[in-house]
Scaffold this motif. Structure first.
Motif, PDB file in Angstrom:
ATOM      1  N   LEU A  16       0.826  -1.209   0.000  1.00 31.23           N
ATOM      2  CA  LEU A  16       0.000   0.000   0.000  1.00 31.23           C
ATOM      3  C   LEU A  16       0.858   1.256   0.000  1.00 31.23           C
ATOM      4  O   LEU A  16       0.563   2.220  -0.714  1.00 31.23           O
ATOM      5  N   ALA A  17       1.932   1.266   0.791  1.00 33.12           N
ATOM      6  CA  ALA A  17       2.814   2.427   0.835  1.00 33.12           C
ATOM      7  C   ALA A  17       3.465   2.664  -0.521  1.00 33.12           C
ATOM      8  O   ALA A  17       3.571   3.812  -0.981  1.00 33.12           O
ATOM      9  N   ARG A  18       3.889   1.612  -1.181  1.00 35.15           N
ATOM     10  CA  ARG A  18       4.494   1.767  -2.512  1.00 35.15           C
ATOM     11  C   ARG A  18       3.478   2.282  -3.521  1.00 35.15           C
ATOM     12  O   ARG A  18       3.796   3.121  -4.359  1.00 35.15           O
ATOM     13  N   ARG A  19       2.262   1.791  -3.451  1.00 32.43           N
ATOM     14  CA  ARG A  19       1.219   2.232  -4.368  1.00 32.43           C
ATOM     15  C   ARG A  19       0.922   3.720  -4.179  1.00 32.43           C
ATOM     16  O   ARG A  19       0.826   4.474  -5.147  1.00 32.43           O
ATOM     17  N   VAL A  20       0.815   4.141  -2.930  1.00 24.77           N
ATOM     18  CA  VAL A  20       0.552   5.552  -2.632  1.00 24.77           C
ATOM     19  C   VAL A  20       1.730   6.408  -3.073  1.00 24.77           C
ATOM     20  O   VAL A  20       1.558   7.480  -3.653  1.00 24.77           O
ATOM     21  N   GLU A  21       2.935   5.938  -2.832  1.00 23.58           N
ATOM     22  CA  GLU A  21       4.123   6.709  -3.184  1.00 23.58           C
ATOM     23  C   GLU A  21       4.241   6.885  -4.700  1.00 23.58           C
ATOM     24  O   GLU A  21       4.640   7.944  -5.178  1.00 23.58           O
ATOM     25  N   ARG A  22       3.886   5.878  -5.456  1.00 21.81           N
ATOM     26  CA  ARG A  22       3.951   5.981  -6.916  1.00 21.81           C
ATOM     27  C   ARG A  22       2.934   6.962  -7.470  1.00 21.81           C
ATOM     28  O   ARG A  22       3.159   7.571  -8.502  1.00 21.81           O
ATOM     29  N   ARG A  23       1.805   7.107  -6.796  1.00 24.30           N
ATOM     30  CA  ARG A  23       0.749   7.998  -7.269  1.00 24.30           C
ATOM     31  C   ARG A  23       1.046   9.472  -6.996  1.00 24.30           C
ATOM     32  O   ARG A  23       0.368  10.334  -7.527  1.00 24.30           O
ATOM     33  N   MET A  24       2.020   9.769  -6.153  1.00 27.69           N
ATOM     34  CA  MET A  24       2.267  11.138  -5.717  1.00 27.69           C
ATOM     35  C   MET A  24       3.436  11.745  -6.482  1.00 27.69           C
ATOM     36  O   MET A  24       4.592  11.462  -6.184  1.00 27.69           O
ATOM     37  N   PRO A  25       3.174  12.595  -7.444  1.00 26.17           N
ATOM     38  CA  PRO A  25       4.261  13.194  -8.219  1.00 26.17           C
ATOM     39  C   PRO A  25       5.123  14.147  -7.399  1.00 26.17           C
ATOM     40  O   PRO A  25       6.289  14.368  -7.722  1.00 26.17           O
ATOM     41  N   GLU A  26       4.579  14.709  -6.307  1.00 22.94           N
ATOM     42  CA  GLU A  26       5.369  15.632  -5.493  1.00 22.94           C
ATOM     43  C   GLU A  26       6.514  14.941  -4.754  1.00 22.94           C
ATOM     44  O   GLU A  26       7.459  15.586  -4.320  1.00 22.94           O
ATOM     45  N   LEU A  27       6.436  13.617  -4.634  1.00 18.09           N
ATOM     46  CA  LEU A  27       7.521  12.891  -3.988  1.00 18.09           C
ATOM     47  C   LEU A  27       8.704  12.663  -4.916  1.00 18.09           C
ATOM     48  O   LEU A  27       9.800  12.341  -4.450  1.00 18.09           O
ATOM     49  N   ALA A  28       8.517  12.856  -6.204  1.00 23.60           N
ATOM     50  CA  ALA A  28       9.614  12.667  -7.157  1.00 23.60           C
ATOM     51  C   ALA A  28      10.757  13.630  -6.864  1.00 23.60           C
ATOM     52  O   ALA A  28      11.935  13.253  -6.914  1.00 23.60           O
ATOM     53  N   SER A  29      10.432  14.865  -6.513  1.00 17.34           N
ATOM     54  CA  SER A  29      11.485  15.835  -6.216  1.00 17.34           C
ATOM     55  C   SER A  29      12.248  15.444  -4.949  1.00 17.34           C
ATOM     56  O   SER A  29      13.469  15.621  -4.876  1.00 17.34           O
ATOM     57  N   LEU A  30      11.537  14.908  -3.965  1.00 16.08           N
ATOM     58  CA  LEU A  30      12.220  14.466  -2.742  1.00 16.08           C
ATOM     59  C   LEU A  30      13.113  13.259  -3.014  1.00 16.08           C
ATOM     60  O   LEU A  30      14.205  13.155  -2.459  1.00 16.08           O
ATOM     61  N   ARG A  31      12.662  12.348  -3.872  1.00 17.28           N
ATOM     62  CA  ARG A  31      13.497  11.199  -4.229  1.00 17.28           C
ATOM     63  C   ARG A  31      14.761  11.650  -4.947  1.00 17.28           C
ATOM     64  O   ARG A  31      15.854  11.139  -4.690  1.00 17.28           O
ATOM     65  N   LYS A  32      14.608  12.630  -5.857  1.00 16.10           N
ATOM     66  CA  LYS A  32      15.776  13.141  -6.573  1.00 16.10           C
ATOM     67  C   LYS A  32      16.740  13.843  -5.624  1.00 16.10           C
ATOM     68  O   LYS A  32      17.962  13.684  -5.729  1.00 16.10           O
ATOM     69  N   ALA A  33      16.214  14.624  -4.689  1.00 18.37           N
ATOM     70  CA  ALA A  33      17.060  15.314  -3.714  1.00 18.37           C
ATOM     71  C   ALA A  33      17.798  14.313  -2.832  1.00 18.37           C
ATOM     72  O   ALA A  33      18.982  14.496  -2.515  1.00 18.37           O
ATOM     73  N   GLU A  34      17.107  13.244  -2.445  1.00 18.98           N
ATOM     74  CA  GLU A  34      17.735  12.217  -1.622  1.00 18.98           C
ATOM     75  C   GLU A  34      18.848  11.505  -2.394  1.00 18.98           C
ATOM     76  O   GLU A  34      19.933  11.265  -1.860  1.00 18.98           O
ATOM     77  N   ALA A  35      18.595  11.192  -3.653  1.00 19.42           N
ATOM     78  CA  ALA A  35      19.617  10.530  -4.468  1.00 19.42           C
ATOM     79  C   ALA A  35      20.831  11.431  -4.654  1.00 19.42           C
ATOM     80  O   ALA A  35      21.979  10.975  -4.573  1.00 19.42           O
ATOM     81  N   GLU A  36      20.587  12.720  -4.893  1.00 13.82           N
ATOM     82  CA  GLU A  36      21.688  13.665  -5.059  1.00 13.82           C
ATOM     83  C   GLU A  36      22.513  13.785  -3.770  1.00 13.82           C
ATOM     84  O   GLU A  36      23.742  13.802  -3.808  1.00 13.82           O
ATOM     85  N   ALA A  37      21.830  13.847  -2.639  1.00 18.30           N
ATOM     86  CA  ALA A  37      22.539  13.937  -1.356  1.00 18.30           C
ATOM     87  C   ALA A  37      23.365  12.677  -1.103  1.00 18.30           C
ATOM     88  O   ALA A  37      24.493  12.760  -0.603  1.00 18.30           O
ATOM     89  N   ARG A  38      22.828  11.531  -1.440  1.00 17.86           N
ATOM     90  CA  ARG A  38      23.580  10.284  -1.256  1.00 17.86           C
ATOM     91  C   ARG A  38      24.828  10.251  -2.147  1.00 17.86           C
ATOM     92  O   ARG A  38      25.892   9.820  -1.713  1.00 17.86           O
ATOM     93  N   ARG A  39      24.676  10.727  -3.372  1.00 15.60           N
ATOM     94  CA  ARG A  39      25.842  10.766  -4.260  1.00 15.60           C
ATOM     95  C   ARG A  39      26.926  11.699  -3.738  1.00 15.60           C
ATOM     96  O   ARG A  39      28.114  11.447  -3.923  1.00 15.60           O
ATOM     97  N   ASN A  40      26.506  12.769  -3.077  1.00 13.41           N
ATOM     98  CA  ASN A  40      27.464  13.738  -2.544  1.00 13.41           C
ATOM     99  C   ASN A  40      27.850  13.440  -1.103  1.00 13.41           C
ATOM    100  O   ASN A  40      28.472  14.285  -0.450  1.00 13.41           O
ATOM    101  N   HIS A  41      27.477  12.271  -0.604  1.00 14.67           N
ATOM    102  CA  HIS A  41      27.805  11.834   0.751  1.00 14.67           C
ATOM    103  C   HIS A  41      27.326  12.824   1.804  1.00 14.67           C
ATOM    104  O   HIS A  41      28.043  13.174   2.735  1.00 14.67           O
ATOM    105  N   ARG A  42      26.101  13.255   1.658  1.00 16.99           N
ATOM    106  CA  ARG A  42      25.462  14.174   2.596  1.00 16.99           C
ATOM    107  C   ARG A  42      24.374  13.416   3.364  1.00 16.99           C
ATOM    108  O   ARG A  42      23.832  12.433   2.878  1.00 16.99           O
ATOM    109  N   PRO A  43      24.041  13.901   4.549  1.00 17.16           N
ATOM    110  CA  PRO A  43      22.985  13.231   5.320  1.00 17.16           C
ATOM    111  C   PRO A  43      21.623  13.344   4.620  1.00 17.16           C
ATOM    112  O   PRO A  43      21.298  14.375   4.043  1.00 17.16           O
TER     113      PRO A  43
END
Length: 70
Positions: A16-43
């Motif tokens: 259910l959480a995955r289904r809800v997360e896929r439906r929410m386009p506003e979470l795409a920006s947070l996923r991208k920010a998280e991926a960028e922070a991980r690549r730059n070794h940031r918290p």
């Protein structure tokens, strides 16, 4: 002994959480920010927690209390 009810409840909640997360386009920006922070070794804890809070809030709105009980 394996608690089958607990396993089914956890898998259903995860699905259910995955289904809800896929439906929410506003979470795409947070996923991208998280991926960028991980690549730059940031918290990423604050990004992760905010994304999780949004998903939990939407799940609570979408699912009536106790509806996914097995």
């Amino acid at each position: 002994m394996i608690d089958l009810r607990r396993i089914v409840r956890r898998v259903t909640s995860w699905w259910l959480a995955r289904r809800v997360e896929r439906r929410m386009p506003e979470l795409a920006s947070l996923r991208k920010a998280e991926a960028e922070a991980r690549r730059n070794h940031r918290p990423v804890k604050d990004i992760h927690l905010s994304r999780r809070a949004i998903v939990h809030r939407r799940l609570a709105e979408e699912t009536p209390r106790g509806a996914n009980r097995v």
